[in-house]
Write a protein that holds these residues in place. Structure first.
Motif, mmCIF file in Angstrom:
data_model
loop_
_atom_site.group_PDB
_atom_site.id
_atom_site.type_symbol
_atom_site.label_atom_id
_atom_site.label_comp_id
_atom_site.label_asym_id
_atom_site.label_seq_id
_atom_site.Cartn_x
_atom_site.Cartn_y
_atom_site.Cartn_z
ATOM 1 N N ASP A 1 34.911 42.245 34.803
ATOM 2 C CA ASP A 1 35.881 41.377 34.719
ATOM 3 C C ASP A 1 35.712 39.919 34.897
ATOM 4 O O ASP A 1 36.110 39.138 34.094
ATOM 5 C CB ASP A 1 37.103 41.882 35.227
ATOM 6 C CG ASP A 1 37.591 43.130 34.947
ATOM 7 O OD1 ASP A 1 37.592 43.367 33.441
ATOM 8 O OD2 ASP A 1 38.235 44.069 35.285
ATOM 9 N N SER A 2 35.152 39.602 35.969
ATOM 10 C CA SER A 2 34.768 38.159 36.323
ATOM 11 C C SER A 2 34.283 37.507 35.325
ATOM 12 O O SER A 2 34.470 36.502 34.935
ATOM 13 C CB SER A 2 34.292 38.092 37.750
ATOM 14 O OG SER A 2 33.080 38.805 37.580
ATOM 15 N N ALA A 3 33.071 38.200 34.828
ATOM 16 C CA ALA A 3 32.148 37.404 33.808
ATOM 17 C C ALA A 3 32.848 37.418 32.675
ATOM 18 O O ALA A 3 33.140 36.442 31.754
ATOM 19 C CB ALA A 3 30.993 38.177 33.697
ATOM 20 N N ILE A 4 33.724 38.396 32.088
ATOM 21 C CA ILE A 4 34.289 38.580 31.120
ATOM 22 C C ILE A 4 35.593 37.601 30.905
ATOM 23 O O ILE A 4 35.895 36.990 29.877
ATOM 24 C CB ILE A 4 34.972 40.124 30.577
ATOM 25 C CG1 ILE A 4 33.821 41.078 30.507
ATOM 26 C CG2 ILE A 4 35.966 40.081 29.579
ATOM 27 C CD1 ILE A 4 34.343 42.567 30.416
ATOM 28 N N SER A 5 36.313 37.463 31.986
ATOM 29 C CA SER A 5 37.326 36.361 32.151
ATOM 30 C C SER A 5 36.882 35.049 31.992
ATOM 31 O O SER A 5 37.462 34.404 30.994
ATOM 32 C CB SER A 5 37.896 36.509 33.373
ATOM 33 O OG SER A 5 37.236 36.062 34.318
ATOM 34 N N VAL A 6 35.605 34.681 32.446
ATOM 35 C CA VAL A 6 35.072 33.401 32.144
ATOM 36 C C VAL A 6 34.698 33.174 30.442
ATOM 37 O O VAL A 6 35.072 32.192 29.840
ATOM 38 C CB VAL A 6 34.032 33.130 32.854
ATOM 39 C CG1 VAL A 6 33.205 31.731 32.732
ATOM 40 C CG2 VAL A 6 34.258 33.241 34.296
ATOM 41 N N LEU A 7 34.125 34.321 30.060
ATOM 42 C CA LEU A 7 33.753 34.240 28.577
ATOM 43 C C LEU A 7 35.000 33.976 27.595
ATOM 44 O O LEU A 7 34.966 33.151 26.888
ATOM 45 C CB LEU A 7 33.001 35.237 28.190
ATOM 46 C CG LEU A 7 31.506 35.282 28.721
ATOM 47 C CD1 LEU A 7 31.000 36.967 28.513
ATOM 48 C CD2 LEU A 7 30.669 34.473 28.271
ATOM 49 N N ARG A 8 36.014 34.784 27.788
ATOM 50 C CA ARG A 8 37.274 34.784 27.071
ATOM 51 C C ARG A 8 37.709 33.475 26.867
ATOM 52 O O ARG A 8 38.099 33.008 25.696
ATOM 53 C CB ARG A 8 38.220 35.695 27.846
ATOM 54 C CG ARG A 8 38.125 37.195 27.452
ATOM 55 C CD ARG A 8 39.439 37.938 28.003
ATOM 56 N NE ARG A 8 39.169 39.387 27.887
ATOM 57 C CZ ARG A 8 39.467 39.963 29.164
ATOM 58 N NH1 ARG A 8 39.932 39.383 30.248
ATOM 59 N NH2 ARG A 8 39.228 41.178 29.122
ATOM 60 N N LYS A 9 37.871 32.833 28.309
ATOM 61 C CA LYS A 9 38.422 31.437 27.903
ATOM 62 C C LYS A 9 37.563 30.127 27.232
ATOM 63 O O LYS A 9 37.871 29.044 27.183
ATOM 64 C CB LYS A 9 38.925 31.039 29.504
ATOM 65 C CG LYS A 9 39.549 32.019 30.116
ATOM 66 C CD LYS A 9 41.121 31.863 29.792
ATOM 67 C CE LYS A 9 42.117 32.510 30.636
ATOM 68 N NZ LYS A 9 41.833 34.034 30.608
ATOM 69 N N LYS A 10 36.159 30.581 27.285
ATOM 70 C CA LYS A 10 35.380 29.634 26.656
ATOM 71 C C LYS A 10 35.900 29.147 25.211
ATOM 72 O O LYS A 10 36.142 29.802 24.504
ATOM 73 C CB LYS A 10 33.841 29.935 26.702
ATOM 74 C CG LYS A 10 33.177 30.198 27.991
ATOM 75 C CD LYS A 10 32.580 28.650 28.423
ATOM 76 C CE LYS A 10 31.998 28.473 29.714
ATOM 77 N NZ LYS A 10 31.810 27.393 30.132
ATOM 78 N N GLU A 11 35.759 27.940 25.164
ATOM 79 C CA GLU A 11 36.222 27.391 23.869
ATOM 80 C C GLU A 11 35.089 27.970 22.759
ATOM 81 O O GLU A 11 34.066 28.054 22.997
ATOM 82 C CB GLU A 11 35.743 25.788 23.896
ATOM 83 C CG GLU A 11 36.428 25.095 22.690
ATOM 84 C CD GLU A 11 36.325 23.713 22.571
ATOM 85 O OE1 GLU A 11 36.679 23.243 21.672
ATOM 86 O OE2 GLU A 11 35.682 23.093 23.657
ATOM 87 N N ARG A 12 35.743 28.443 21.538
ATOM 88 C CA ARG A 12 35.019 28.808 20.443
ATOM 89 C C ARG A 12 34.235 30.162 20.709
ATOM 90 O O ARG A 12 33.463 30.622 19.757
ATOM 91 C CB ARG A 12 33.980 27.672 19.915
ATOM 92 C CG ARG A 12 34.916 26.664 19.337
ATOM 93 C CD ARG A 12 33.977 25.733 18.443
ATOM 94 N NE ARG A 12 33.465 26.162 17.210
ATOM 95 C CZ ARG A 12 32.035 26.323 17.158
ATOM 96 N NH1 ARG A 12 31.178 26.129 18.180
ATOM 97 N NH2 ARG A 12 31.540 27.034 16.104
ATOM 98 N N PHE A 13 34.535 30.674 21.944
ATOM 99 C CA PHE A 13 33.904 32.182 22.221
ATOM 100 C C PHE A 13 34.012 33.307 21.141
ATOM 101 O O PHE A 13 33.280 33.659 20.611
ATOM 102 C CB PHE A 13 34.213 32.616 23.627
ATOM 103 C CG PHE A 13 33.734 34.091 23.695
ATOM 104 C CD1 PHE A 13 32.066 33.950 24.154
ATOM 105 C CD2 PHE A 13 34.360 35.039 23.840
ATOM 106 C CE1 PHE A 13 31.906 35.379 24.102
ATOM 107 C CE2 PHE A 13 33.899 36.443 23.938
ATOM 108 C CZ PHE A 13 32.472 36.363 24.200
#
Length: 1746
Positions: free
Chosen positions: A1000-1012
């Motif tokens: 979850d920690s990694a996914i939460s960062v990725l989700r918020k990334k612009e244009r991910f």
């Protein structure tokens, strides 16, 4: 993250790029690199400038570089004498490429004096390497710029043309500078310049000189040298003594000798090449010598003469002097003969030919093969011209033999260059080196050696093989040596010519053997005659091949005599020639059969003598290896009998016996190894043996031969692999080669395909290898090889000569380590799973002290730069270990973890890194996500953002692998060279692993990334090439991963919380009609797989993955259609039809495993869509037809594989029939479909019978064992709810229901004996109480059939009563504690044996209802057999109110209702039972009324019995409406609502039982009309059922049912009716709020039906009492009064109720026909709309009141 890609490329990186080992592989990219750096190449070593103050100033001003780095850069500058700016640049390059710590540790290192000194020395090594790489780049360009086969020839050529102008003058001046350079000292270069450092500096200096000369030599091979240049080079080389007079020669130690020699060789070659002897030769032949450049420069010639007269003191002068003699002799033969003679003699005294062969060997051994072959070309020209120009005798100084043989040695070395052999054969035979061959032939066969030496060198390709073969096949001279003149000869007077008088056999072999026969009259020329003996050359034609056969035969004859060594010396060259011929051109091998077939015998004889000739044996085995590559079977069978190979004296049975080597003999080879090779330290036979065994293994022999190889392989595994590194060796490099060969053998065995190995109990080659490596010291030996470590490899690579080819010791070491990786990986992969950890796995994963465990060693291979495959295979092994071994890789890495992480990420980020390493790193991380939590946290490097307490928000750390992954999936990067599809795929696989593992920690960062999300979904919007043209199957996987990630995200995240960008993406996906696109594409993929069925599709795994991902998305879309924007019915229909087509494509083709797999996947999807998209499917075109086709195809396929698929297709057909029906009643497929299904049912039923019988037998034998399995048999045909058999029965039931008139049914039944087989299986199942689901399904089918007359007749005729009646007893008799157990509290929906009993009851009811009198006897038999259970069941309602119990009571009463129509027959056959049933029914009526009347009591009972409220059951099994729970009730009321629902369900059941009970009692009481009108009726025929009492019913079995009971029943029904009429109240939970309108309507009808029957029974019983003489008049009067008052009250309530509008009596809507009578004709019809039964009651009241 790390330093951004640097503006300056290091020379090593440039070299890697030019070699084509980087990600830059396109010619245009190579050209761009050369354009950017050509100036650096042009400058050469002068690119590196000396220190200067201006440069130091610039460094100080530079703001971009940290101060500590600047300071350190200045220290580097001081130590290396290098420009300050370049020193800082060098430091940056080093930190990027070679530094093995983290950025944080660097700060510590720079501050600490000792650590910073170590770093300085490492940077010095790096700097030396950089300089070498720079020169290697230029060398590479010169090597290949004219090689047509090289992919970058054009780019190299352009660059060389740019460099050409003053390249040589630059490099020449650098060379002079180097050999004149003063050695550095600690005064000038700082106190780190110790003696060792000075020595290293000088070694580097020599290497650079050698490389510079190599570049100059190659340059002049292509460009002409002017005479003045030649002069300047000659002066320069003379001054430095051809490398021997170095300024710093006091520093030369023995390790540098080879380099000094090499400098001499190259100096000599440059001068020879400069004289252009080839062109001179050409000029001489064409007689135009004036064209040669030297003919026009007499001054240079004079000066050269003077210079060369001073030469002669070192061997390197020889070729130069020889070439000059030729030049002078050709250009000015007249004027300088004394000079020429002097120079020529000097050359011969220097042993020029011996020197040439040594030089060529030296260059060939270590060096760029191009340099060696160019040198050979150069010397070839020289030798050809020498031999042509001068007599052979004049070229010899010290005796005939030596110089002649040196000339031949030199010629052989020259001719071994591949292109020269062809040139040689095309020349005239008496020209150039052809003359040497002639002279060698002249001494044949007296001397075999020289000729063979030359011919072996002349074999280079297939065309030359034919030439050599034919040359030897047609010999015209036979030279013999005689000590004395023989007797059978006539000679001329001058003894120059001899003639044979008699024919002669040339070999003393026995008759019948191959021999040479010299006929009489042959002339012989005496070459040398006199006292010493005679050399005679006979003019005799023969084939040398016959002669060779004779030679081998001779050796076989003399094998145990003293002559053996002399003969071996003659046979060895023959064998070597044969070996080279067949390995170059196999087609000649047939002609050589006489020789090759004798090798086996030779091997057998030679290996068994006391002192075997090892070299000949090795030659024999080498020949066999080549033969084995083409015909392994034949070689193996012949070798088997020679006793050479190890063998087993006993047959091999078990692994233990194999591993202990019990009964194994080492064979002649084993003895030879121990007794001769190991003591001597020479291992020719061992190397040949290993090659032979490897070839045999690769030849895929049959399993029996492979068994025969077990002793050989065991010898290697037990005696060689664990100890070979301790043997004695005479030659450097042999040990490494043996290790490499052993691992190649094991690698070949582990890669054998399983077909080549039978899977019996006896050990196979593969299982033996796996076992030995996993459990014996052989495994430890492999571990030790892997543990060599990156540092050792770097040291070996650094020590080998500068531009070593592919055969250097470093390369062999790398190859060995790579094989060790591969072998270990395969052993772990193929090892049979076991609970015990094998020694190999322990050795791989144990934690050693001081960080020396193997995991760290493996991880550190990432630092290796030379061969990209080495780190790749190391990571692959790490990946395997991370998956299977129970250990933390992170813990193993210890303190090195962060540094190793940085190294991994640096390589992963580098734009030029080899793509396969990057892919492997990502694959390793993907595996680590699941198995290595610590390691993956290290790589994710997430940092907590400072926020409010409790809420953790993460950021990407500087060293996070997610930076790279995000770059790789960036849609703008796609298609760039550093992001090829494979890498993109690997990045997405890693992301998918994060989602699957819920990081979850990694996914939460990725989700918020612009244009991910936009970048992630990009692949789904691309257009793929059609499946038939797909070249990049990884693109399919890429799309599959994206689909899976999206699927997981939608599944796990609440739709409200989904990222807006993902929602937008899905909206775009839907709007762009991508659902249709992908559906179409997947369909084309499936069709492609189905078409390619024969060949098999090369990228099946990728295809399967994409199909599976698409399937997942579709399944999700059924439940999350709003999020996924898949709401349009037309789209859904298209997708559904595509899925149907795919299933059809996959399952109707001829079956292959891939098709079946995909077919099975699609069938599951089809089934889910059928269930979820009912509304869509209902509108679809005909689905049954394709499904029927699929079913037929599936039924014909292989049973084992199709079991699950078959079940899915049956299930789908059932769903379609339920949804679509038969589409208008007519279906052409029905007969065929029925036939298929019935066939299946019959086969499955028969199989089930066998299986059940087998089960019961095994159960009997295993009775004493305590078995946990009760009714789930373990057989192959398990009885499962979704088993084929059960589903086929359900499908048959659906089809029968569809086929209403039953005509198809009957015809199919006649063809296929379905019913008998099903009934037999049911009977057996009931008796053994097995196969519950089957029995239930079978009874459902019979029940459906029993509804039509034809079906019922068929079922009865097939003997249903015999099947069910008695066996059914065992279903309920087995239970231990009687009634309470048998009326279980199981939910009535789950399958259970009581349910089977209920179904049997329904079946009897149905059959009796349909067949009437034809079935009455069977029905009575049934009642008779099961009477106890029936009576028990009627009684049980009072004690158990579970739905299951009520259901059984309902079924029982239903059956009794049908049977009650046949009272007379019943009375006749079972009078007692009839009476009991009547009594029990009355009591049942009382119980139901009481329970319905007292709601609270019932509620209390339910709670007390269950401990909990019942689960809300359906209202009735036949009609389930959607139950809408009331929304208003808050959370607290939900439980109450559930209890109310449960109560309602029980009430409904009780009501149904009550209505049927009264309907049954109606048959046991006189007919109303009859009893009212017929005075003469026999009352004795009917018993009184109710006692004359009017109390309300009690819940006590002692209180008999009375008229009060019946009145109460009417009252209860009426009150329930009026309760339903009330409008819904807001507070209380009324019935209406819990049930749907249809259910309420049904309930009302049921209540009316109950009242009617109750009135009917009441009236009938009352009249019966009134007419009964035995009843007292007083009682009759009381009866009248009570009834009159009660009924009047009831009537008024009823009429009130009807005025409000109530349902009319059901005319048999829900229940079987009640045969309710019409109202009496006599009674007056009251006002219109009055219910007939009310009129009847009113008439009765009037009658009573009279």
């Amino acid at each position: 993250m790390a330093e951004s890609e640097m503006s300056v490329r290091s020379c090593r990186e440039l070299w890697t790029i030019l070699l084509g080992r980087s990600a830059l592989r396109e010619p245009a990219q190579i050209e761009a690199e050369l354009d950017r750096h050509w100036d650096r190449l042009h400058q050469g070593l002068s690119y590196y400038k000396p220190p200067s103050s201006s440069s130091a100033g610039k460094v100080k001003e530079n703001k971009d570089v940290a101060q500590p780095l600047k300071d350190f850069g200045l220290r580097i500058s001081k130590l290396l004498g290098l420009d300050e700016q370049q020193s800082v640049q060098l430091l940056q390059c080093y930190l990027q490429e070679d530094y093995r710590g983290t950025r944080d540790s660097l700060k510590v290192v720079l501050k600490d004096e000792r650590q910073s000194q170590t770093l300085l020395l490492k940077i010095a090594d790096y700097y030396y390497d950089e300089r070498m790489c720079l020169l290697r780049c230029v060398l590479l360009l010169l090597t290949y710029f004219q090689d047509e086969r090289h992919p970058y020839r054009a780019e190299y050529c352009n660059c060389v043309n740019k460099l050409e102008k003053d390249l040589v003058s630059n490099y020449q001046s650098q060379f002079e500078k180097l050999f004149k350079a003063e050695a550095p000292t600690w005064e000038t270069h700082g106190n780190l310049m110790t003696e060792r450092q000075v020595s290293l500096w000088f070694l580097q200096c020599l290497r650079e000189q050698s490389l510079l000369l190599e570049i100059i030599f190659l340059y002049y091979a292509y460009f002409e040298m002017s005479p003045s240049d030649l002069l300047s080079f000659t002066k320069m080389f003379k001054e430095e003594g051809f490398g021997l007079r170095q300024t710093n020669r006091h520093l030369v130690d023995r390790s540098m000798d080879a380099l000094v020699e090499r400098i001499g060789y190259l100096s000599s070659l440059i001068l020879v090449e400069g004289m252009d002897i080839d062109f001179l030769h050409k000029c001489a032949l064409e007689d135009c010598t004036e064209q040669h450049q030297f003919s026009s420069s007499p001054d240079v010639i004079k000066e050269m003469d003077q210079l060369l007269l001073t030469f002669g003191d070192i061997p390197h002068h020889g070729p130069v002097l020889l070439a000059w003699v030729l030049l002078r002799h050709t250009l000015r033969p007249d004027e300088s003969s004394p000079v020429i003679r002097r120079i020529g003699n000097t050359a011969l005294q220097l042993g020029v030919f011996k020197y040439i062969s040594t030089m060529l060997k030296g260059l060939g051994f270590s060096g760029n093969n191009c340099t060696a072959s160019t040198a050979k070309m150069c010397i070839y020209g020289l030798l050809s011209f020498v031999v042509t120009s001068f007599e052979e005798e004049s070229l010899q100084t010290d005796g005939v033999v030596t110089q002649g043989s040196h000339l031949i040695d030199a010629a052989c070395e020259v001719l071994s260059a591949p292109s020269l052999a062809e040139v040689f054969w095309e020349m005239k035979p008496n020209m150039g080196l052809g003359m040497i061959l002639d002279s060698a032939v002249g001494m044949f066969p007296h001397k075999i050696g020289p000729l063979f030496q030359l011919l072996t060198a002349l074999l280079s390709n297939k065309s030359t093989v034919k030439k050599v073969y034919n040359f030897l096949d047609k010999m015209s001279f036979y030279t013999q040596v005689y000590k004395h003149k023989p007797n059978d000869i006539i000679s001329k007077d001058d003894e120059t010519l001899w003639r044979r008088q008699t024919p002669k056999l040339l070999y003393p072999l026995s008759t019948g053997q191959t021999n040479l026969w010299m006929p009489q009259g042959v002339l012989g020329q005496v070459m040398i005659g006199g006292e010493q003996g005679y050399v005679v050359r006979w003019d005799y034609s023969y084939s040398s091949w016959t002669l060779f056969t004779c030679e081998v035969e001779m050796l076989l004859h003399v094998v145990s005599t003293a002559d053996v060594l002399a003969h071996c010396a003659r046979v060895k060259p023959i064998l070597d020639l044969v070996h080279k011929i067949i390995s170059t051109d196999w087609t000649v091998s047939d002609c050589l059969l006489p020789l090759t077939s004798r090798i086996y015998m030779l091997l057998q004889r030679l290996t068994s003598v006391i002192n075997p000739p090892v070299d000949v044996i090795a030659s024999c085995v080498n020949c066999l290896s080549v033969l084995a590559a083409r015909m392994p079977g034949k070689v193996w069978s012949s070798l088997h009998h020679t006793g050479f190979l190890p063998f087993a004296s006993n047959p091999l049975t078990s692994m233990a016996q194999c591993v202990s080597a019990e009964g194994m003999k080492a064979g002649n080879y084993g003895n030879l190894l121990v007794q001769i090779e190991q003591p001597r330290g020479e291992y020719a036979v061992t190397i040949a043996f290993l090659r032979l065994i490897t070839t045999l293994v690769k030849g895929q022999l049959g399993s029996t031969q492979n068994k025969g190889l077990i002793p050989c392989v065991l010898l290697v595994l037990k005696e060689m692999l664990p100890t070979y590194h301790k043997w004695r060796y005479n030659t450097y490099g042999v040990r490494e080669r043996i290790g490499c060969l052993i691992l190649e053998l094991i690698h070949a065995i582990l890669n054998l395909s399983p077909e080549g190995e039978d899977q019996g109990s006896t050990p196979t080659l593969q299982s033996l290898c796996i076992y030995s490596l996993a459990n014996t010291e052989a495994g430890q030996a492999v571990v030790n090889i892997m543990g060599v470590g990156v540092d050792t490899i770097d040291v070996v690579l650094a020590a080998q000569p500068s531009s070593c080819g592919s055969e250097g010791p470093g390369q062999i070491l790398i190859q060995t380590v790579k094989l060790a990786f591969s072998v270990t990986n395969n052993v772990i992969r193929l090892k049979p799973p076991s609970d015990v950890v094998s020694p190999l796995e322990q050795a791989l994963t144990q934690h050693g002290g001081h960080g020396n465990n193997l995991i760290v060693v493996l991880a550190k291979y990432i630092y290796h730069k030379h061969d990209p495959a080495l780190p790749r295979l190391a990571i692959q092994l790490l990946k395997r270990l991370a998956t299977v071994a129970p250990m933390s890789v992170y813990a193993c890495l210890g303190n090195d973890a962060a540094a190793i992480r940085d190294a991994f990420l640096t390589r992963l980020q580098s734009k030029t890194e080899d793509m396969r390493i990057k892919v492997m790193i990502l694959e390793f991380l993907t595996v680590a996500v699941e198995t290595q939590p610590g390691l993956i946290e290290l790589f994710l490097n997430l940092e907590v953002k400072d926020g409010s307490e409790g809420s953790k928000e993460f950021l990407l750390g500087e060293w996070s692998c997610l930076h790279v992954v995000l770059d790789l999936i960036d849609s703008k990067q796609q298609g760039k060279y550093w992001c090829p599809p494979l890498l993109h795929r690997a990045a997405l696989a890693f992301l998918l692993a994060l989602w699957q593992d819920r990081r979850d920690s990694a996914i939460s960062v990725l989700r918020k990334k612009e244009r991910f999300w936009e970048n992630l979904t990009t692949p789904l919007f691309g257009t793929l090439t059609p499946p038939s043209d797909t070249t990049e199957p990884c693109v399919l996987e890429t799309c599959a991963f994206v689909m899976k990630i999206i699927g997981l995200e939608i599944y796990y995240v609440v739709s409200g919380s989904l990222e807006q960008s993902l929602k937008d993406g899905l909206q775009k996906f839907s709007n762009a009609r991508r659902y249709e696109y992908w559906s179409q594409y997947v369909k084309s993929l499936v069709c492609h797989v189905a078409e390619m069925e024969e060949e098999g599709i090369c990228y099946f795994p990728e295809t399967q993955m994409l199909i599976s991902a698409w399937r997942m998305l579709l399944i999700l879309s059924t439940s999350h259609s709003d999020v996924m924007q898949l709401t349009d019915d037309s789209t859904k229909l298209k997708l559904f039809m595509d899925v149907l087509d795919e299933t059809k494509a996959a399952l109707t083709t001829p079956m292959s495993v891939p098709c079946l797999r995909i077919g099975s996947m699609m069938a599951t999807l089809l089934l889910i869509l059928l269930k979820q998209w009912r509304s869509v499917v209902a509108t679809a075109p005909d689905i049954l037809s394709p499904l029927s086709l699929i079913l037929e195809s599936v039924l014909q396929a292989d049973q084992q594989m199709m079991e699950r698929t078959k079940a899915k297709i049956f299930s789908a057909l059932i769903s379609v029939l339920q949804i679509q029906g038969l589409n208008g009643g007519d279906i052409s497929q029905l007969p065929q479909l029925l036939l298929s299904v019935c066939e299946t049912v019959k086969d499955e039923a028969l199989a089930l019978i066998d299986n059940t019988r087998h089960m019961s037998q095994t159960a009997e034998t295993a009775e004493d064992e305590d078995s946990m399995e009760t009714d789930s048999p373990r057989g192959p045909r398990k009885d499962q709810r979704d088993g084929v058999c059960v589903l086929a029965l359900h499908l048959a039931k659906e089809l029968c229901r569809t086929d209403e008139d039953g005509e198809h049914w009957v015809s199919v039944m006649r063809k296929v004996p379905v019913l008998p087989s099903v009934l037999s299986a049911v009977e057996l199942s009931l008796r053994s109480k097995h196969n519950l689901y089957f029995t239930e399904a079978a009874l459902h089918l019979l029940l459906t059939l029993a509804r039509t007359p034809q079906g019922a007749a068929a079922v009865a005729g097939a003997g249903v009563i015999q099947t069910i009646c008695l066996p059914l007893l065992s279903v309920y008799e087995g239970s231990s504690n009687g009634a309470s157990q048998s009326f279980s509290r199981k939910s009535q929906d789950s399958a259970c044996w009581p349910g089977v009993y209920r179904l049997c009851m329904s079946l009897m009811e149905s059959l009796l209802k349909t067949l009437r009198y034809n079935f009455i006897n069977e029905a009575l038999d049934f009642v008779g057999v099961h009477q106890e259970r029936i009576l028990q069941c009627l009684n049980a309602v009072r004690t158990v109110q579970s739905l299951a119990c009520l259901d059984e009571a309902d079924h029982t009463v239903g059956f009794l209702l049908q049977l009650s129509s046949f009272c007379k027959e019943w009375q006749f056959h079972l009078p007692k039972l009839l009476r009991d049933v009547q009594v029990n029914l009355c009591y049942l009526c009382q119980t139901c009324t009481y329970l319905l009347h007292s709601k609270k009591m019932l509620h209390h009972y339910l709670q007390a019995k269950n401990g909990e409220a019942l689960p809300p059951g359906p209202l009735s099994r036949t009609q389930r409406g959607p139950q809408t729970p009331s929304k208003e009730v808050a959370g607290g009321g939900e439980r109450e609502e559930a209890e109310q629902k449960a109560l309602l369900a029980v009430q409904c059941s009780l009501l149904k039982i009550l209505s049927k009970t009264l309907a049954t009692l109606q048959h046991f009481t006189p007919d109303c009309c009859q009893i009212l009108l017929d005075q003469s009726m026999d009352l004795a025929e009917y018993r009184t059922l109710f006692v004359l009492s009017f109390t309300t019913p009690a819940f006590d079995p002692d209180v008999a049912p009375s008229f009060g009971t019946l009145l109460a029943t009417i009252n209860v029904a009426l009150s329930m009716l009026s309760e339903m009429e009330k409008k819904k109240e807001p507070v209380s939970l009324s019935i209406t709020s819990l049930a749907s309108s249809e259910e309420i309507q049904a309930l009302k009808s049921l209540l009316m039906f109950t009242m009617e029957n109750c009135f009917y029974v009441l009236i009938s019983q009352a009249v019966r009492c009134l007419k009964d003489p035995s009843i007292l008049p007083r009682d009759k009067q009381r009866l009248k009064q009570e009834l009159s008052s009660e009924l009047s009250t009831l009537l008024s309530s009823l009429s009130r109720h009807f005025r409000r509008g109530s349902p009319s009596s059901p005319a048999s809507g829900i229940l079987p026909s009640t045969q309710s009578k019409p109202p009496t004709p006599g009674s007056k019809a009251s006002h219109e709309g009055q219910e007939p039964f009310i009129q009847l009651v009113q008439a009765f009241v009037r009658l009573v009141q009279r």
